[in-house]
Design a protein around this motif. Structure first.
Motif, short mmCIF file in Angstrom:
data_model
loop_
_atom_site.label_atom_id
_atom_site.label_comp_id
_atom_site.label_asym_id
_atom_site.label_seq_id
_atom_site.Cartn_x
_atom_site.Cartn_y
_atom_site.Cartn_z
N ARG A 177 -7.57 9.32 5.75
CA ARG A 177 -8.88 9.26 5.10
C ARG A 177 -9.11 7.94 4.35
NH1 ARG A 177 -11.83 13.78 4.44
NH2 ARG A 177 -12.65 13.03 2.44
N LEU A 178 -8.13 7.02 4.41
CA LEU A 178 -8.24 5.75 3.70
C LEU A 178 -9.44 4.98 4.24
CD1 LEU A 178 -6.38 4.53 1.48
CD2 LEU A 178 -5.36 3.13 3.27
N PRO A 179 -10.45 4.68 3.39
CA PRO A 179 -11.65 4.00 3.89
C PRO A 179 -11.40 2.54 4.24
CG PRO A 179 -11.79 4.30 1.52
CD PRO A 179 -10.56 5.03 1.97
N VAL B 257 -8.80 -0.60 2.60
CA VAL B 257 -7.84 -1.36 3.39
C VAL B 257 -8.18 -2.86 3.34
CG1 VAL B 257 -6.85 -1.71 5.69
CG2 VAL B 257 -7.43 0.60 4.93
N ALA B 258 -9.47 -3.15 3.41
CA ALA B 258 -9.91 -4.55 3.34
C ALA B 258 -9.52 -5.16 1.99
CB ALA B 258 -11.42 -4.64 3.54
N GLU B 259 -9.66 -4.40 0.91
CA GLU B 259 -9.30 -4.90 -0.42
C GLU B 259 -7.79 -5.17 -0.51
OE1 GLU B 259 -10.90 -1.82 -2.85
OE2 GLU B 259 -12.90 -2.75 -3.00
N LEU B 260 -7.00 -4.28 0.07
CA LEU B 260 -5.55 -4.48 0.08
C LEU B 260 -5.18 -5.72 0.90
CD1 LEU B 260 -4.40 -0.78 0.57
CD2 LEU B 260 -4.14 -2.16 -1.49
N PHE B 261 -5.90 -5.91 2.00
CA PHE B 261 -5.69 -7.10 2.84
C PHE B 261 -6.02 -8.37 2.06
CE2 PHE B 261 -7.99 -10.17 5.60
CZ PHE B 261 -6.92 -10.61 6.36
N ASN C 153 -21.13 -9.22 3.04
CA ASN C 153 -22.48 -9.39 3.60
C ASN C 153 -22.70 -8.66 4.91
OD1 ASN C 153 -23.44 -11.09 1.52
ND2 ASN C 153 -22.48 -12.88 2.45
N TYR C 154 -21.65 -8.53 5.74
CA TYR C 154 -21.87 -8.04 7.09
C TYR C 154 -21.09 -6.78 7.47
CZ TYR C 154 -23.64 -12.84 7.42
OH TYR C 154 -24.31 -14.01 7.19
N LEU C 155 -19.91 -6.60 6.92
CA LEU C 155 -19.05 -5.52 7.40
C LEU C 155 -18.99 -4.31 6.47
CD1 LEU C 155 -16.15 -7.77 8.76
CD2 LEU C 155 -17.82 -6.50 10.11
N LEU C 156 -18.78 -4.53 5.20
CA LEU C 156 -18.60 -3.41 4.28
C LEU C 156 -19.85 -2.54 4.11
CD1 LEU C 156 -16.27 -4.89 1.51
CD2 LEU C 156 -15.68 -3.57 3.55
N PRO C 157 -21.06 -3.12 4.11
CA PRO C 157 -22.23 -2.24 3.95
C PRO C 157 -22.31 -1.12 4.98
CG PRO C 157 -22.88 -4.52 3.62
CD PRO C 157 -21.45 -4.54 4.13
N LYS C 158 -21.86 -1.38 6.21
CA LYS C 158 -21.94 -0.36 7.28
C LYS C 158 -20.61 0.34 7.54
CE LYS C 158 -26.28 -1.12 8.31
NZ LYS C 158 -26.69 -1.85 9.52
N LEU C 159 -19.50 -0.35 7.29
CA LEU C 159 -18.19 0.20 7.65
C LEU C 159 -17.35 0.61 6.45
CD1 LEU C 159 -17.18 -2.44 10.38
CD2 LEU C 159 -18.18 -0.19 10.77
N GLY C 160 -17.74 0.18 5.26
CA GLY C 160 -16.88 0.32 4.08
C GLY C 160 -16.41 1.72 3.78
N LYS C 161 -17.27 2.73 3.91
CA LYS C 161 -16.92 4.10 3.52
C LYS C 161 -16.26 4.89 4.65
CE LYS C 161 -20.61 4.42 0.06
NZ LYS C 161 -21.82 5.15 -0.35
N ILE D 187 -7.71 -7.37 9.71
CA ILE D 187 -7.56 -6.17 8.87
C ILE D 187 -6.90 -5.05 9.67
CG2 ILE D 187 -8.84 -4.36 7.66
CD1 ILE D 187 -10.86 -6.54 6.84
N ALA D 188 -7.26 -4.93 10.94
CA ALA D 188 -6.64 -3.91 11.79
C ALA D 188 -5.15 -4.21 11.97
CB ALA D 188 -7.33 -3.87 13.15
N GLU D 189 -4.81 -5.49 12.13
CA GLU D 189 -3.40 -5.88 12.25
C GLU D 189 -2.64 -5.54 10.98
OE1 GLU D 189 -0.80 -9.76 13.69
OE2 GLU D 189 -2.80 -10.05 12.87
N PHE D 190 -3.27 -5.80 9.83
CA PHE D 190 -2.66 -5.46 8.53
C PHE D 190 -2.49 -3.95 8.41
CE2 PHE D 190 -3.62 -4.02 4.16
CZ PHE D 190 -2.52 -4.54 3.49
N ALA D 191 -3.51 -3.20 8.82
CA ALA D 191 -3.45 -1.74 8.74
C ALA D 191 -2.34 -1.19 9.63
CB ALA D 191 -4.80 -1.14 9.16
#
Length: 357
Positions: A6-8, A12-16, A70-78, A115-119
């Motif tokens: 369930r980790l949004p 993950v982006a913030e941890l990266f 600007n581009y990724l978190l507004p739609k993918l963040g949650k 980010i996917a590689e980090f995840a």
């Protein structure tokens, strides 16, 4: 495991980003240590302007954060990281592609992949799930590569004619000609310091913390390049920088890296060649020097080192030895003579001062 599923994406982006910032700080600390070591060897202290430059030049992580916001978190963040699949990311980026912002799309694809590689490395997603993002950029049109404007060596005379007839400040003219004779990048010349110039040995030594690729660079000077520096010393020798800013109290104490480019454009060279293109002219000439009158071919690896294209493994030996520095001096001295020959009777600062005029 349930919590990980369930980790949004935002978390993950913030941890990266935390990881990136930690790596940036390690790099900054390493560069400051190198700058201080170099200063200690010369019996001086590192200036505040150098320290400030080192601390402020790490922009890649900030660029990533800006694109995320600007581009990724507004739609993918949650959305949970496990539920983000390629079609969803493509859908988010397609409107940006339609607006023609292809470079932004390319960078966003890289960020999602990183980010996917980090995840995957943290166990938040599986290797199979990460593999879905490896070819994400193939779903979009690729941005056109913007090659730096340059000219053939035979047209160097045209460049020198227009710059020779141009009414520009003497420091800008000196910076342009020194950049050409040394085949250096704009930032290497605009930030050149007097303590990097060893007059007795006829070399410039730039620390790795100031070079692209973080490799220190020794530049053996041709008589013409040395003459330019000797000419500048009475003018700016009291300054830390060979080419100080012309704006007292400005943001930077050194010449704006774009000053030479702007001077070339004003001289009528806009759309023909840019400052970085001077390096291409030199590379082409040196790699085909027999066509231009030299008896034998120059060592291609030595030419690459002249351009500060340094591979730690393949050129370390030919870079460090004193005899190889002198071989590069021969190459750059021939190049300086070629420049003056192409310049002809048009005004050249290097030509004037090297002949004692």
């Amino acid at each position: 495991m349930w919590l990980i599923r369930r980790l949004p994406f935002k978390q993950v982006a913030e941890l990266f980003l935390v990881k990136r910032e930690r790596e940036d700080q390690i790099s900054i600390d390493s560069e400051i240590k190198e700058a201080r070591k170099e200063a200690d060897e010369q019996g001086r202290t590192v200036s505040e302007s150098v320290l400030k430059d080192i601390k402020s030049k790490r922009r890649a992580t900030q660029d990533i954060k800006s694109r995320l916001d600007n581009y990724l978190l507004p739609k993918l963040g949650k959305i949970p990281i496990k539920k983000i699949e390629k079609p969803l990311v493509v859908k988010v980026l397609e409107p940006i592609e339609k607006r023609g912002n292809l470079e932004t799309v390319k960078r966003c694809c890289q960020i999602v992949r990183q980010i996917a590689e980090f995840a995957e490395s943290k166990g938040y997603i599986s290797s199979k799930e990460y593999a879905n993002f490896i070819t994400l950029n193939n779903a979009f049109s690729k941005p056109k590569s913007s090659n730096q404007l340059t000219v053939n060596p035979e047209r160097l005379g045209e460049v020198m004619e227009k710059m020779g007839n141009s009414n520009i400040q003497i420091t800008t003219r000196a910076a342009f000609e020194l950049m050409l004779h040394l085949l250096s990048r704009t930032g290497e010349i605009s930030k050149l310091r007097w303590d990097e110039y060893n007059e007795a040995e006829g070399i410039i030594k730039i620390g790795g913390y100031r070079m692209k690729g973080n490799n220190s660079h020794i530049i053996p000077l041709s008589p013409q390049a040395k003459a330019i520096l000797d000419y500048m010393h009475p003018i700016t020798g009291d300054s830390e920088y060979v080419f100080p800013s012309c704006k007292p109290g400005g943001k930077k104490p050194y010449m704006n890296p774009q000053t030479v480019n702007m001077a070339m454009k004003r001289s009528g060279l806009g759309g023909t060649i840019v400052a970085h293109g001077l390096r291409s002219v030199g590379s082409t000439t040196l790699n085909d020097c027999q066509k231009f009158g030299h008896i034998e071919r120059f060592d291609p690896e030595q030419v690459e080192v002249c351009l500060a294209h340094m591979d730690k493994n393949s050129v370390r030996l030919i870079y460090n030895g004193a005899e190889y520095v002198e071989k590069r001096r021969e190459i750059l001295s021939w190049w300086s003579e070629f420049i003056l020959k192409q310049t002809g009777n048009f005004y050249s600062l290097a030509g004037q001062v090297s002949r004692g005029k």
